[in-house]
Design a protein around this motif. Structure first.
Motif, PDB file in Angstrom:
ATOM      1  N   VAL A  30     -14.567   1.284 -47.547  1.00  0.00           N
ATOM      2  CA  VAL A  30     -13.477   1.953 -47.711  1.00  0.00           C
ATOM      3  C   VAL A  30     -13.838   2.609 -49.235  1.00  0.00           C
ATOM      4  CG1 VAL A  30     -11.052   1.746 -48.554  1.00  0.00           C
ATOM      5  CG2 VAL A  30     -11.892   0.463 -46.401  1.00  0.00           C
ATOM      6  N   ALA A  31     -13.916   3.632 -49.584  1.00  0.00           N
ATOM      7  CA  ALA A  31     -14.261   4.451 -50.858  1.00  0.00           C
ATOM      8  C   ALA A  31     -13.023   4.776 -51.561  1.00  0.00           C
ATOM      9  CB  ALA A  31     -15.252   5.634 -50.675  1.00  0.00           C
ATOM     10  N   VAL A 266     -16.178  -2.110 -50.391  1.00  0.00           N
ATOM     11  CA  VAL A 266     -15.304  -1.285 -51.155  1.00  0.00           C
ATOM     12  C   VAL A 266     -16.144  -0.533 -52.148  1.00  0.00           C
ATOM     13  CG1 VAL A 266     -12.801  -1.215 -52.266  1.00  0.00           C
ATOM     14  CG2 VAL A 266     -13.703  -2.917 -50.953  1.00  0.00           C
ATOM     15  N   VAL A 267     -15.707   0.628 -52.316  1.00  0.00           N
ATOM     16  CA  VAL A 267     -16.556   1.538 -53.322  1.00  0.00           C
ATOM     17  C   VAL A 267     -15.519   1.955 -54.334  1.00  0.00           C
ATOM     18  CG1 VAL A 267     -17.759   3.728 -53.609  1.00  0.00           C
ATOM     19  CG2 VAL A 267     -18.350   2.290 -51.561  1.00  0.00           C
ATOM     20  N   TRP A 268     -15.827   2.020 -55.581  1.00  0.00           N
ATOM     21  CA  TRP A 268     -15.098   2.257 -56.548  1.00  0.00           C
ATOM     22  C   TRP A 268     -15.531   3.332 -57.280  1.00  0.00           C
ATOM     23  CZ3 TRP A 268     -13.504  -2.652 -59.619  1.00  0.00           C
ATOM     24  CH2 TRP A 268     -12.914  -3.561 -58.974  1.00  0.00           C
ATOM     25  N   GLU A 269     -15.164   4.682 -57.207  1.00  0.00           N
ATOM     26  CA  GLU A 269     -15.779   5.880 -58.033  1.00  0.00           C
ATOM     27  C   GLU A 269     -14.578   6.789 -58.267  1.00  0.00           C
ATOM     28  OE1 GLU A 269     -19.308   7.703 -57.092  1.00  0.00           O
ATOM     29  OE2 GLU A 269     -20.260   5.745 -56.058  1.00  0.00           O
ATOM     30  N   VAL A 306     -10.174   7.193 -50.125  1.00  0.00           N
ATOM     31  CA  VAL A 306      -8.621   7.138 -50.636  1.00  0.00           C
ATOM     32  C   VAL A 306      -8.839   7.541 -51.968  1.00  0.00           C
ATOM     33  CG1 VAL A 306      -6.591   5.380 -51.217  1.00  0.00           C
ATOM     34  CG2 VAL A 306      -8.181   4.796 -49.468  1.00  0.00           C
ATOM     35  N   GLY A 307      -7.709   8.748 -52.164  1.00  0.00           N
ATOM     36  CA  GLY A 307      -7.593   9.463 -53.381  1.00  0.00           C
ATOM     37  C   GLY A 307      -6.500   8.837 -54.389  1.00  0.00           C
ATOM     38  N   PHE A 308      -6.549   9.229 -55.627  1.00  0.00           N
ATOM     39  CA  PHE A 308      -5.294   9.036 -56.504  1.00  0.00           C
ATOM     40  C   PHE A 308      -4.949  10.158 -57.192  1.00  0.00           C
ATOM     41  CE2 PHE A 308      -6.497   4.610 -56.097  1.00  0.00           C
ATOM     42  CZ  PHE A 308      -5.161   3.825 -56.559  1.00  0.00           C
ATOM     43  N   GLY A 309      -3.642  10.325 -57.719  1.00  0.00           N
ATOM     44  CA  GLY A 309      -3.371  11.355 -58.534  1.00  0.00           C
ATOM     45  C   GLY A 309      -2.021  10.942 -59.379  1.00  0.00           C
TER      46      GLY A 309
END
Length: 426
Positions: A30-31, A266-269, A306-309
């Protein structure tokens, strides 16, 4: 617009992540992205999702857009290794490569303290690992590698010293090395690759337990040196080439960690690394990224992106590369952008999980999607700072936040901090 309000689910607390957890299912990777490197809410929601993945689904690896040596020190703390820092804050506060605020901040401290407490109640072999994927730490990794070889592989000491001597004339300056390699036919790559090959050949004879873990760390430091050498050399060839070297290195590192640990990760980038490049204009420029490589290597069923905005608020960033951090105002999203659309149609924090089958047409529209890197200039909002994005292809899920605030760094940038050569701002 049809389908937006129905698909945009309320996002109030960690319990509202249930639809995303259901979408993740049995996926191994899960990135989780972020739309800036300096926003509290992105870090907090990412931590909330990670905690649920660890507690409820047995994820055993947190892999981040950080340097391997720095993150190894953090990892030793969160896994309660002998001689490690008793508080992960100490390890995070020691990070000295600009921009330090990416990892040396209160949100990451809280996450790592939670990981340490979680691990303290588990057998050593089952503790969650924290690892860095990035490529910048050429000299730190070289020195770490040489120290390990001197203590553990005396037969390879001369090869390690030869590799280090190759870099010494450039004064630990990646830009100077990149410039010199443009005019000199020889590079340091061969010496490093040869050392890495020798270490890997010896792996089968290594003992288990801590010895095997330390050998893996040494091999990874050698891989970082090789990747960083290619990265700095590629800088003179253009933005796309060096970008690709870096993201391929991060994807390769993750694959090595997956094979070594057998864990779910889990990947945090940043979003620009996590969201599939093929759904943006990055592909037109010949660029790939971690999200695309993960889907290509592991398949779409085993990877969730999974993206954020965010619509408006504040952020920590530098006004230029290497500058002192500062709190900046993030204005309301540009008209016609993805963030503006969700603000006008939904007007609250929301979770969008992209349907697997037929989906609303708005998910297939190409819209500007704000990307704030470690360098941010709010005055460019009218014509810059946005990546053309097809949301339904770039991510499997998206978290929209109406109002965001700057994260809290542990310290100001220090005069002796290392500033890597500028190539990218995310």
């Amino acid at each position: 617009m049809d389908g937006i309000r129905e698909l945009a689910l309320p996002l109030r607390d960690a319990g509202d992540l249930d639809p995303l957890l259901e979408r993740i299912g049995d996926a191994r990777v899960v990135a989780v992205g972020e739309a800036s490197h300096g926003t509290h809410e992105y870090y907090a929601w990412r931590a909330a999702l990670t905690r649920r993945l660890v507690e409820e689904h047995g994820f055993g690896l947190v892999a981040v857009e950080g340097d391997w040596p720095d993150c190894t020190r953090v990892d030793r703390s969160v896994r309660l290794r002998p001689g490690a820092d008793a508080d992960p804050r100490t390890a995070l506060d020691a990070i000295s490569r600009w921009p330090t605020w990416m990892w040396a901040n209160d949100d990451v401290v809280d996450s790592c303290r939670w990981l340490r407490d979680h691990n303290a109640a588990r057998p050593e072999a089952a503790r969650v690992r924290f690892a860095g994927l990035d490529v910048y730490s050429l000299w730190d990794s070289m020195h770490e590698l040489l120290a390990w070889v001197q203590d553990n592989e005396p037969g390879h000491v001369e090869a390690a010293r030869q590799a280090l001597r190759c870099f010494e004339p450039f004064g630990e300056d990646g830009a100077e090395y990149a410039f010199a390699s443009r005019f000199a036919p020889s590079t340091c790559e061969a010496t490093v690759v040869d050392l890495l090959r020798r270490l890997c050949e010896e792996r089968g004879a290594a003992a288990g337990g801590d010895d095997a873990a330390d050998r893996f760390a040494a091999e990874q430091n050698a891989a970082v040196v090789a990747g960083a050498e290619r990265y700095y050399r590629a800088m003179v060839g253009g933005s796309a080439e060096s970008w690709n070297v870096r993201d391929v290195h991060m994807a390769d590192t993750l694959d090595r960690l997956l094979a070594h640990t057998g864990a779910r990760a889990v990947v945090w980038e940043h979003n620009t690394h996590v969201g599939d490049a093929r759904a943006t204009d990055m592909a037109d420029a010949g660029m790939t990224n971690v999200g695309q490589l993960l889907r290509e290597r592991h398949g779409t069923d085993d990877v969730v992106l999974v993206g954020f905005g965010g619509h408006r608020g504040g952020v920590i960033a530098g006004h230029q590369w290497g500058a002192q951090m500062q709190r900046m105002t993030v204005p309301p999203a540009r008209e016609g952008s993805l963030e503006d659309l969700l603000h006008r149609e939904v007007g609250r924090d929301a979770l969008v999980v992209v349907p697997r089958g037929e989906r609303p047409a708005w998910l297939d529209r190409r819209l500007g999607h704000r990307a704030i890197g470690v360098v941010y200039r709010p005055e460019r909002e009218r014509w810059g700072n946005y990546v053309p994005t097809v949301l339904g292809e770039r991510y499997d899920a998206f978290l929209h936040l109406e109002e965001t605030t700057p994260l809290q760094p542990l310290h100001l940038e220090r005069p002796d901090e290392h500033v890597p050569p500028m190539a990218h701002t995310v």
